[in-house]
Design a protein around this motif. Structure first.
Motif, PDB file in Angstrom:
ATOM      1  N   GLU A  85      56.911  38.060 -29.536  1.00  0.00           N
ATOM      2  CA  GLU A  85      57.008  39.043 -30.255  1.00  0.00           C
ATOM      3  C   GLU A  85      55.443  39.630 -30.411  1.00  0.00           C
ATOM      4  N   LEU A  86      54.671  38.736 -30.970  1.00  0.00           N
ATOM      5  CA  LEU A  86      53.149  38.990 -31.139  1.00  0.00           C
ATOM      6  C   LEU A  86      52.607  39.542 -30.010  1.00  0.00           C
ATOM      7  N   THR A  87      52.835  38.998 -28.964  1.00  0.00           N
ATOM      8  CA  THR A  87      51.917  39.571 -27.775  1.00  0.00           C
ATOM      9  C   THR A  87      52.699  40.804 -27.175  1.00  0.00           C
ATOM     10  N   ALA A  88      54.031  41.026 -27.420  1.00  0.00           N
ATOM     11  CA  ALA A  88      54.549  42.513 -27.004  1.00  0.00           C
ATOM     12  C   ALA A  88      53.951  43.436 -27.962  1.00  0.00           C
ATOM     13  N   ARG A  89      53.762  43.216 -29.289  1.00  0.00           N
ATOM     14  CA  ARG A  89      53.087  44.262 -29.969  1.00  0.00           C
ATOM     15  C   ARG A  89      51.817  44.702 -29.650  1.00  0.00           C
ATOM     16  N   VAL A  90      50.756  43.788 -29.155  1.00  0.00           N
ATOM     17  CA  VAL A  90      49.413  44.180 -28.645  1.00  0.00           C
ATOM     18  C   VAL A  90      49.340  44.742 -27.353  1.00  0.00           C
ATOM     19  N   GLU A  91      50.329  44.213 -26.574  1.00  0.00           N
ATOM     20  CA  GLU A  91      50.586  44.890 -25.185  1.00  0.00           C
ATOM     21  C   GLU A  91      50.879  46.451 -25.250  1.00  0.00           C
ATOM     22  N   GLU A  92      51.735  46.696 -26.291  1.00  0.00           N
ATOM     23  CA  GLU A  92      52.331  48.041 -26.260  1.00  0.00           C
ATOM     24  C   GLU A  92      50.856  48.792 -26.890  1.00  0.00           C
ATOM     25  N   GLU A  93      50.184  48.272 -27.810  1.00  0.00           N
ATOM     26  CA  GLU A  93      48.728  49.014 -28.324  1.00  0.00           C
ATOM     27  C   GLU A  93      48.008  49.184 -27.149  1.00  0.00           C
ATOM     28  N   HIS A  94      47.972  48.228 -26.107  1.00  0.00           N
ATOM     29  CA  HIS A  94      46.937  48.291 -25.069  1.00  0.00           C
ATOM     30  C   HIS A  94      47.581  49.269 -24.060  1.00  0.00           C
ATOM     31  N   GLN A  95      48.896  49.704 -24.027  1.00  0.00           N
ATOM     32  CA  GLN A  95      49.479  50.627 -22.975  1.00  0.00           C
ATOM     33  C   GLN A  95      48.802  52.055 -23.534  1.00  0.00           C
ATOM     34  N   PRO A 112      38.076  70.314 -27.153  1.00  0.00           N
ATOM     35  CA  PRO A 112      38.682  70.144 -28.377  1.00  0.00           C
ATOM     36  C   PRO A 112      39.724  68.958 -28.282  1.00  0.00           C
ATOM     37  N   GLY A 113      40.626  69.305 -27.608  1.00  0.00           N
ATOM     38  CA  GLY A 113      41.804  68.361 -27.100  1.00  0.00           C
ATOM     39  C   GLY A 113      41.555  67.150 -26.712  1.00  0.00           C
ATOM     40  N   ARG A 114      40.235  66.861 -26.072  1.00  0.00           N
ATOM     41  CA  ARG A 114      39.765  65.670 -25.639  1.00  0.00           C
ATOM     42  C   ARG A 114      39.325  64.730 -26.680  1.00  0.00           C
ATOM     43  N   GLU A 115      38.491  65.533 -27.835  1.00  0.00           N
ATOM     44  CA  GLU A 115      37.867  64.902 -28.874  1.00  0.00           C
ATOM     45  C   GLU A 115      38.970  64.231 -29.768  1.00  0.00           C
ATOM     46  N   GLU A 116      40.189  64.978 -30.018  1.00  0.00           N
ATOM     47  CA  GLU A 116      41.191  64.326 -30.607  1.00  0.00           C
ATOM     48  C   GLU A 116      41.830  63.329 -30.103  1.00  0.00           C
ATOM     49  N   LYS A 117      41.772  63.087 -28.839  1.00  0.00           N
ATOM     50  CA  LYS A 117      42.511  61.823 -27.965  1.00  0.00           C
ATOM     51  C   LYS A 117      41.437  60.806 -28.314  1.00  0.00           C
ATOM     52  N   VAL A 118      40.023  61.007 -28.227  1.00  0.00           N
ATOM     53  CA  VAL A 118      39.141  60.087 -28.561  1.00  0.00           C
ATOM     54  C   VAL A 118      39.530  59.527 -29.850  1.00  0.00           C
ATOM     55  N   GLN A 119      39.528  60.451 -30.782  1.00  0.00           N
ATOM     56  CA  GLN A 119      39.575  59.842 -32.285  1.00  0.00           C
ATOM     57  C   GLN A 119      41.047  58.905 -32.339  1.00  0.00           C
ATOM     58  N   ARG A 120      42.005  59.062 -31.764  1.00  0.00           N
ATOM     59  CA  ARG A 120      43.248  58.540 -31.614  1.00  0.00           C
ATOM     60  C   ARG A 120      43.050  57.264 -30.766  1.00  0.00           C
ATOM     61  N   ALA A 121      42.293  57.132 -29.557  1.00  0.00           N
ATOM     62  CA  ALA A 121      42.029  55.989 -29.130  1.00  0.00           C
ATOM     63  C   ALA A 121      41.263  55.193 -29.825  1.00  0.00           C
ATOM     64  N   PHE A 122      40.176  55.710 -30.511  1.00  0.00           N
ATOM     65  CA  PHE A 122      39.518  54.737 -31.482  1.00  0.00           C
ATOM     66  C   PHE A 122      40.250  54.227 -32.642  1.00  0.00           C
ATOM     67  N   ALA A 123      41.086  54.746 -33.316  1.00  0.00           N
ATOM     68  CA  ALA A 123      42.084  54.288 -34.227  1.00  0.00           C
ATOM     69  C   ALA A 123      42.976  53.160 -33.822  1.00  0.00           C
ATOM     70  N   LEU A 124      43.537  53.500 -32.418  1.00  0.00           N
ATOM     71  CA  LEU A 124      44.185  52.303 -31.949  1.00  0.00           C
ATOM     72  C   LEU A 124      43.394  51.000 -31.544  1.00  0.00           C
ATOM     73  N   ARG A 126      40.940  49.971 -33.001  1.00  0.00           N
ATOM     74  CA  ARG A 126      40.648  49.238 -34.355  1.00  0.00           C
ATOM     75  C   ARG A 126      42.112  48.694 -34.754  1.00  0.00           C
ATOM     76  N   GLN A 127      42.996  49.231 -34.722  1.00  0.00           N
ATOM     77  CA  GLN A 127      44.308  48.627 -35.114  1.00  0.00           C
ATOM     78  C   GLN A 127      44.644  47.570 -34.284  1.00  0.00           C
ATOM     79  N   ASP A 128      44.312  47.481 -32.803  1.00  0.00           N
ATOM     80  CA  ASP A 128      44.874  46.315 -32.100  1.00  0.00           C
ATOM     81  C   ASP A 128      43.564  45.069 -32.525  1.00  0.00           C
ATOM     82  N   ILE A 129      42.471  45.492 -32.979  1.00  0.00           N
ATOM     83  CA  ILE A 129      41.547  44.494 -33.408  1.00  0.00           C
ATOM     84  C   ILE A 129      42.215  43.817 -34.580  1.00  0.00           C
ATOM     85  N   ASP A 134      44.000  39.474 -37.460  1.00  0.00           N
ATOM     86  CA  ASP A 134      44.596  39.045 -38.542  1.00  0.00           C
ATOM     87  C   ASP A 134      45.982  38.412 -38.446  1.00  0.00           C
ATOM     88  N   LEU A 135      46.863  38.707 -37.274  1.00  0.00           N
ATOM     89  CA  LEU A 135      48.233  38.261 -37.232  1.00  0.00           C
ATOM     90  C   LEU A 135      48.284  37.179 -35.810  1.00  0.00           C
TER      91      LEU A 135
END
Ligand SMILES: [Fe+2]
Ligand SMILES: [Fe+2]
Length: 206
Positions: A85-95, A112-124, A126-129, A134-135
């Motif tokens: 379960e734990l690895t499936a979660r981070v694999e999904e983030e990686h995908q 502009p659309g590209r910049e928005e994708k960069v922001q989303r990639a960075f947020a993901l 950081r979430q993956d880290i 932590d888990l």
């Protein structure tokens, strides 16, 4: 450790994490470098400099994720009870990060659309880290001894040297499929042999 509650690796000392060669220390060090580069990107104004830093982020994130999928997650699945379960979660983030960065690389810088994708990639990223520090990694720390953490660390470093540095739309997230793109299977086989990971864990590729 035994009954002790799994504790984030964020605030532990290098000693507690198994010393300088431990995979936990190597993980945290690279996460800090990713954080630093993403922060740097966000404060830069010059488009050319931003692109240069973005390229560094992408190279670091992709080789890091590849080594996780090749070396670390199979070890987690083999030693942590809910490792699947734990690895499936981070694999999904990686995908998701993979798909976003593939889109980003197809769009011209400054769009502009590209910049928005960069922001989303960075947020993901950081979430993956956070999910890893932590888990997932504390569970690995509870499940294996220090010698194992160091062995995983040296294998990790070897795979990092040969890892792909860019996204690919159809990389399977699990070995050996993920190895087909950038690394000879012989390397993957040697990693698996060195870590004593059975073939059942390695044949579950999508
Ligand atoms: Fe990581
Ligand atoms: Fe990751």
């Amino acid at each position: 450790m035994g009954a002790a509650m799994s504790k984030t690796i964020k605030d532990q000392t290098v000693e507690q994490l198994g010393g300088g060669s431990s995979v936990l220390v190597r993980q945290r060090r690279e996460h800090q470098e990713m954080d630093r580069l993403m922060d740097q990107y966000l404060i830069l104004d010059d488009l050319h400099q931003r692109e240069h830093v973005l390229k560094q982020v992408v190279q670091l994130v992709f080789s890091h994720a590849f080594a996780e999928e090749t070396v670390l997650w199979p070890a987690v699945r083999a030693s942590v009870p809910d490792g699947e379960e734990l690895t499936a979660r981070v694999e999904e983030e990686h995908q998701q990060i993979n798909d976003l960065v593939a889109d980003i690389e197809r769009l011209p810088p400054g769009e502009p659309g590209r910049e928005e994708k960069v922001q989303r990639a960075f947020a993901l990223i950081r979430q993956d880290i956070r999910d890893e520090e932590d888990l997932l990694l504390p569970r690995l720390q509870d499940a294996v001894d220090t010698a194992r953490l160091r062995k995983l660390g040296t294998t990790w470093a070897a795979v990092r040297q040969t890892a792909p540095t860019h996204p690919h739309p159809v990389i399977p997230r699990r070995p050996p499929g993920n190895a087909l793109l950038g690394v000879p299977l012989s390397v993957y086989d040697r990693v698996r042999d060195a870590l004593g990971i059975g073939s059942s864990a390695s044949r579950r590729g999508r």
